[in-house]
Design an enzyme around this catalytic site. Structure first.
Site, short mmCIF file in Angstrom:
data_model
loop_
_atom_site.label_atom_id
_atom_site.label_comp_id
_atom_site.label_asym_id
_atom_site.label_seq_id
_atom_site.Cartn_x
_atom_site.Cartn_y
_atom_site.Cartn_z
N ASP A 13 15.83 18.60 32.01
CA ASP A 13 15.97 17.23 31.57
C ASP A 13 14.75 16.29 31.78
OD1 ASP A 13 18.76 17.65 30.97
OD2 ASP A 13 19.72 17.28 32.75
N GLU A 23 15.18 17.44 36.15
CA GLU A 23 15.69 18.62 37.18
C GLU A 23 16.16 19.68 36.01
OE1 GLU A 23 20.24 18.10 37.53
OE2 GLU A 23 19.44 15.95 37.73
N ASN A 44 19.12 22.46 34.75
CA ASN A 44 20.66 22.84 35.09
C ASN A 44 20.76 24.22 34.42
OD1 ASN A 44 22.20 20.21 35.54
ND2 ASN A 44 20.42 19.66 33.91
N GLY A 69 26.87 22.02 30.73
CA GLY A 69 28.06 22.04 30.13
C GLY A 69 28.13 22.48 28.84
N TYR A 90 30.50 11.64 30.23
CA TYR A 90 31.69 12.16 30.30
C TYR A 90 32.98 11.09 29.63
CZ TYR A 90 29.32 16.07 32.50
OH TYR A 90 28.61 16.98 33.05
N SER A 108 25.62 16.65 37.26
CA SER A 108 26.63 15.55 36.35
C SER A 108 26.35 14.29 36.84
CB SER A 108 27.91 16.16 36.50
OG SER A 108 28.17 17.20 35.90
N GLU A 132 31.89 19.05 40.46
CA GLU A 132 31.89 19.28 38.95
C GLU A 132 33.31 19.91 38.44
OE1 GLU A 132 28.06 19.26 37.37
OE2 GLU A 132 27.42 19.88 39.46
N ARG A 164 19.10 24.18 30.69
CA ARG A 164 18.73 23.01 30.16
C ARG A 164 17.85 22.09 31.06
NH1 ARG A 164 23.07 19.61 30.63
NH2 ARG A 164 22.02 18.26 31.95
#
Length: 317
Positions: A263, A277, A279, A283, A222, A156, A25, A261
């Protein structure tokens, strides 16, 4: 020097924005780091960039650093390694501590913790070593039907793929093993993807992501303009409250601190939530999710960067 800038310098001192690193990443981390660094400098904070790969951690001791804004995504930066390095030098840093960082980086162990606490997760199986033969693949698909193949220590969506046939499953596992020795096969949930950012133990407004891709993969995150982000999302007040409650419980369950964060997938038919998951260093690029949620909550990008920097004052557990 204005009074405001003087106060920032007195509060934060010299801030190193760690970015880049060695993980898969790296490219995203550099973008996050640059955005954070620009926001700090714009507000008058004395900040500089530090890339462990290019600058070398062995040279970090020679820098004047009062605290670190950690923008390192993936292994080496998000898995407890850099956190342990900084703690050994008594340098405050943003986000989660060593234990929570290491645990969150491991999708399997995180899932096991959540499941033990009764939080909603999809069924899964593991592939540890060797190739997946036809008999194994057939058995797994018979038990789980379609599966999502995931390297357990990447972010990611790196190395992830959906598999519905024996051939697809074998190919996806082989590709995933380029990124990790342990691969999780998670039961495919036909659902919508949501995310909830946590900032200082408080859930920000949820975001509903939609993409023409089969799932919210690396390209959708992205590399494309076709992904849509809905914030506020399409949830009712009670549904938003329910999702926020699950997210904050998932955050607390792994001992997370500062910001993260979480998800989710929501089954289109049953409307049930499934944790995917967490994070611990999300980002912070122009297309990233946490800034979008913060904006809806009335927090600008510059304010968000400072609020995250404030998490460096949290006592580590």
């Amino acid at each position: 020097m204005s009074k405001h800038v003087a106060e920032l310098l007195r509060k934060y001192g010299t801030v190193a924005v760690m970015m880049g690193g060695y993980s898969a990443e790296r490219e995203i981390s550099l973008k996050t780091g640059e955005a954070v660094l620009n926001a700090l400098k714009t507000q008058g904070v004395d900040a500089f960039a530090f890339d462990p790969k290019d600058d070398g951690l062995q040279n970090f001791d020679g820098k004047k650093v009062d605290r670190v804004w950690n923008a390192l995504h993936g292994r080496g930066g998000e898995d407890g390694q850099i956190q342990g390095f900084l703690q050994s030098k008594s340098i405050p840093y943003t986000g989660c501590g060593v234990m929570a960082s290491a645990l969150a980086m491991d999708k399997l162990r995180t899932k096991l913790v959540w499941k033990s606490l009764g939080l909603p997760v999809a069924e899964h199986q593991m592939v540890a070593t060797g190739e997946l033969d036809n008999k194994q693949a057939e058995r797994i698909l018979g038990e789980l039907n379609s599966v999502m193949v995931k390297p357990i220590r990447e972010g990611s969506s790196v190395g992830m793929a959906k598999a519905e046939s024996i051939e697809q499953l074998q190919e996806a596992v082989l590709k995933a093993k380029n990124f990790d020795s342990e691969i999780m096969l998670e039961q495919w949930v036909d659902g919508d993807e949501y995310t909830v950012a946590i900032l200082n133990d408080v859930a920000l407004p949820s975001i509903h992501m939609t993409t023409p891709n089969e799932f919210y993969d690396y390209e959708a995150k992205y590399q494309t303009s076709t992904t849509e982000y809905h914030c506020p999302s399409d949830l009712s007040e009670s549904e938003e409250s329910e999702l926020a409650e699950i997210a904050t419980k998932a955050f607390a369950a792994i001992g997370a601190q500062g910001w993260s964060r979480v998800d989710f997938l929501r089954d289109r038919q049953t409307k049930a939530w499934y944790l995917l998951e967490i994070n611990t260093i999300p980002g912070m690029t122009v297309t990233s999710l946490v800034p979008k949620a913060a904006k809806v909550a009335g927090i600008s990008f510059e304010q968000l960067v400072l609020k995250i920097l404030d998490t460096s004052f949290v006592e580590r557990s």
